[in-house]
Design a protein around this motif. Structure first.
Motif, PDB file in Angstrom:
ATOM      1  N   LEU A 109       0.813  -1.217   0.000  1.00 50.55           N
ATOM      2  CA  LEU A 109       0.000   0.000   0.000  1.00 50.55           C
ATOM      3  C   LEU A 109       0.852   1.275   0.000  1.00 50.55           C
ATOM      4  O   LEU A 109       0.528   2.256  -0.677  1.00 50.55           O
ATOM      5  CB  LEU A 109      -0.935  -0.021   1.224  1.00 50.55           C
ATOM      6  N   LEU A 129      -9.160   4.031   0.817  1.00 52.60           N
ATOM      7  CA  LEU A 129      -9.100   2.638   0.366  1.00 52.60           C
ATOM      8  C   LEU A 129     -10.492   2.226  -0.085  1.00 52.60           C
ATOM      9  O   LEU A 129     -11.444   2.292   0.705  1.00 52.60           O
ATOM     10  CB  LEU A 129      -8.600   1.729   1.499  1.00 52.60           C
ATOM     11  N   GLU A 132     -13.340  -0.043   1.555  1.00 54.71           N
ATOM     12  CA  GLU A 132     -14.217   0.407   2.637  1.00 54.71           C
ATOM     13  C   GLU A 132     -15.046   1.551   2.107  1.00 54.71           C
ATOM     14  O   GLU A 132     -14.552   2.419   1.409  1.00 54.71           O
ATOM     15  CB  GLU A 132     -13.385   0.839   3.838  1.00 54.71           C
ATOM     16  N   TYR A 168      -5.010  -5.562  10.842  1.00 52.97           N
ATOM     17  CA  TYR A 168      -5.082  -4.131  10.521  1.00 52.97           C
ATOM     18  C   TYR A 168      -3.864  -3.366  11.034  1.00 52.97           C
ATOM     19  O   TYR A 168      -3.069  -3.883  11.809  1.00 52.97           O
ATOM     20  CB  TYR A 168      -6.337  -3.526  11.177  1.00 52.97           C
ATOM     21  N   GLY A 169      -3.798  -2.085  10.637  1.00 55.02           N
ATOM     22  CA  GLY A 169      -2.899  -1.154  11.302  1.00 55.02           C
ATOM     23  C   GLY A 169      -3.571  -0.709  12.599  1.00 55.02           C
ATOM     24  O   GLY A 169      -4.799  -0.606  12.670  1.00 55.02           O
ATOM     25  N   GLU A 190       1.648  -1.880  12.062  1.00 49.26           N
ATOM     26  CA  GLU A 190       0.885  -2.631  11.068  1.00 49.26           C
ATOM     27  C   GLU A 190       0.750  -4.087  11.490  1.00 49.26           C
ATOM     28  O   GLU A 190       1.732  -4.765  11.754  1.00 49.26           O
ATOM     29  CB  GLU A 190       1.578  -2.522   9.701  1.00 49.26           C
ATOM     30  N   LYS A 191      -0.464  -4.538  11.558  1.00 46.97           N
ATOM     31  CA  LYS A 191      -0.810  -5.945  11.821  1.00 46.97           C
ATOM     32  C   LYS A 191      -0.035  -6.552  13.002  1.00 46.97           C
ATOM     33  O   LYS A 191       0.687  -7.548  12.841  1.00 46.97           O
ATOM     34  CB  LYS A 191      -0.630  -6.782  10.549  1.00 46.97           C
ATOM     35  N   LEU A 203      -6.888   1.123  11.955  1.00 42.39           N
ATOM     36  CA  LEU A 203      -6.962   2.057  10.817  1.00 42.39           C
ATOM     37  C   LEU A 203      -8.045   1.562   9.871  1.00 42.39           C
ATOM     38  O   LEU A 203      -8.076   0.381   9.507  1.00 42.39           O
ATOM     39  CB  LEU A 203      -5.624   2.099  10.072  1.00 42.39           C
ATOM     40  N   GLN A 229       4.755  -0.673   3.617  1.00 47.28           N
ATOM     41  CA  GLN A 229       3.509  -0.390   4.329  1.00 47.28           C
ATOM     42  C   GLN A 229       3.323   1.112   4.548  1.00 47.28           C
ATOM     43  O   GLN A 229       4.205   1.790   5.088  1.00 47.28           O
ATOM     44  CB  GLN A 229       3.514  -1.091   5.697  1.00 47.28           C
ATOM     45  N   THR A 231       1.489   2.376   6.754  1.00 44.55           N
ATOM     46  CA  THR A 231       1.533   2.574   8.211  1.00 44.55           C
ATOM     47  C   THR A 231       2.942   2.919   8.690  1.00 44.55           C
ATOM     48  O   THR A 231       3.119   3.742   9.586  1.00 44.55           O
ATOM     49  CB  THR A 231       1.032   1.292   8.927  1.00 44.55           C
TER      50      THR A 231
HETATM   51  C1  G1P Z   1      -4.544  -1.915   4.848  1.00 47.17           C
HETATM   52  C2  G1P Z   1      -3.620  -1.138   5.788  1.00 47.17           C
HETATM   53  C3  G1P Z   1      -4.041  -1.348   7.235  1.00 47.17           C
HETATM   54  C4  G1P Z   1      -5.492  -0.947   7.399  1.00 47.17           C
HETATM   55  C5  G1P Z   1      -6.375  -1.700   6.394  1.00 47.17           C
HETATM   56  C6  G1P Z   1      -7.792  -1.164   6.452  1.00 47.17           C
HETATM   57  O1  G1P Z   1      -4.367  -3.282   5.078  1.00 47.17           O
HETATM   58  O2  G1P Z   1      -2.296  -1.585   5.580  1.00 47.17           O
HETATM   59  O3  G1P Z   1      -3.247  -0.580   8.090  1.00 47.17           O
HETATM   60  O4  G1P Z   1      -5.923  -1.194   8.723  1.00 47.17           O
HETATM   61  O5  G1P Z   1      -5.898  -1.549   5.059  1.00 47.17           O
HETATM   62  O6  G1P Z   1      -8.633  -1.901   5.633  1.00 47.17           O
HETATM   63  P1  G1P Z   1      -4.782  -4.416   4.007  1.00 47.17           P
HETATM   64  O7  G1P Z   1      -6.252  -4.598   4.158  1.00 47.17           O
HETATM   65  O8  G1P Z   1      -4.401  -3.907   2.653  1.00 47.17           O
HETATM   66  O9  G1P Z   1      -4.022  -5.645   4.406  1.00 47.17           O
END
Ligand code: G1P
Length: 289
Positions: A109, A129, A132, A168-169, A190-191, A203, A229, A231
């Protein structure tokens, strides 16, 4: 300063929606008669943003086709007297600008957002993103306000049960939640494993970032999952500048998987002025036990 540009990362393969995404990018799946990406764009426009930067992939030409004018189609609609529909098509990108940039390598990302640097320029910007969706523009508008008043970056967060944080972050709050749901942030991770997570505020796909994020993104090295990342770029910002989270109280739909997409379609359909009533009647009559 009003945030003018929103970056929408849309280069992913859509693996969770295969085989549908073999031919159609998931960003173009319909919510009613709108492609999903337009719902996200409308949220941005509602918060005063007028430049949309889509980070796409050369393997997804249909995304560009959605934004490109199609005179032949407009003529065909005019010939059938479908002027209102033709007007809706003309409105795509009329009062706002769209830039398409490409992410040639799926490196994460942070890398995807970094591909938008030239298109956005040296000013604060939003990241949205598209997996969502929010029920209104109010969250993004509030985040813009917090960015303007604090001079620092702002992320949207959601409180979830601790067992869910590892996908998630997660923010590390530096103080109490204010009456309007704003939290100062000292760090982000992150995660994290549930036991190591600094909070249960995750996040949730909306960011308003100050321009110094660009150089942090440029300097990223592989983080969680071996990816660059976003984050990790933000934690560098949080370490040296004001940084805040806003708790999302808008309705939020996780459209990143088939069940989430289906339920979002139903909820947004119920809220639609034309579809709501017949859809509600259909659901009422369904004998689902
Ligand atoms: C991404 C971000 C993460 C965030 C999430 C929200 O993760 O890296 O920090 O919480 O989107 O949907 P991904 O879903 O791409 O793994």
């Amino acid at each position: 300063m009003q945030v003018r540009s929103a970056v929408i990362p849309a280069a992913g393969l859509g693996t969770r929606f295969l085989p549908a995404t073999k031919a159609v990018p998931k960003e173009l799946f319909p919510i009613g008669d709108q492609p999903a990406i337009q719902v996200v764009i409308d949220e941005a426009l509602g918060a005063g943003i007028d430049h949309i930067v889509v980070v796409s992939s050369r393997d997804k030409p249909a995304i560009e086709e959605y934004f490109a004018p199609n005179d032949e189609l407009l003529r065909a609609l005019a010939a059938k007297g479908k002027d209102a529909l033709a007007d809706r098509l003309r409105a795509i990108g009329r009062d706002w600008r769209v830039s398409i940039v490409y992410q040639d390598d799926p490196k994460g990302l942070g890398h995807a957002v970094g591909c938008a640097r030239e298109a956005v320029g040296d000013e604060p910007f939003a990241v949205m993103l598209p997996d969502e969706m929010m029920s209104s523009s109010s969250l993004l508008a509030q985040m813009n306000g917090v960015c303007a008043s604090t001079g620092g970056s702002v992320v949207a967060v959601l409180e979830v049960p601790r067992a869910q944080v590892s996908s998630y972050g997660v923010i590390d709050p530096a103080g109490e939640v204010s009456d309007d749901g704003v939290i100062p942030v000292r760090d982000l991770v992150e995660k994290p494993a549930a036991d190591d997570a600094p909070s249960n505020y995750i996040l949730t796909g909306r960011y308003v970032l100050t321009a110094d994020a660009w150089s942090e993104i440029e300097d990223l090295t592989p983080g969680s999952g071996g990816e660059l990342q976003l984050t990790d770029a933000l934690r560098a910002q949080a370490a040296r500048s004001p940084f805040h989270a806003v708790i999302s109280d808008a309705g939020r739909y996780d459209t990143g998987n088939p069940l989430g997409f289906l339920t979002a379609s139903i909820e947004m359909g119920l809220a639609d002025p034309e579809l709501g009533r017949p859809l509600r009647a259909f659901l009422r009559d369904l004998d689902v036990g």
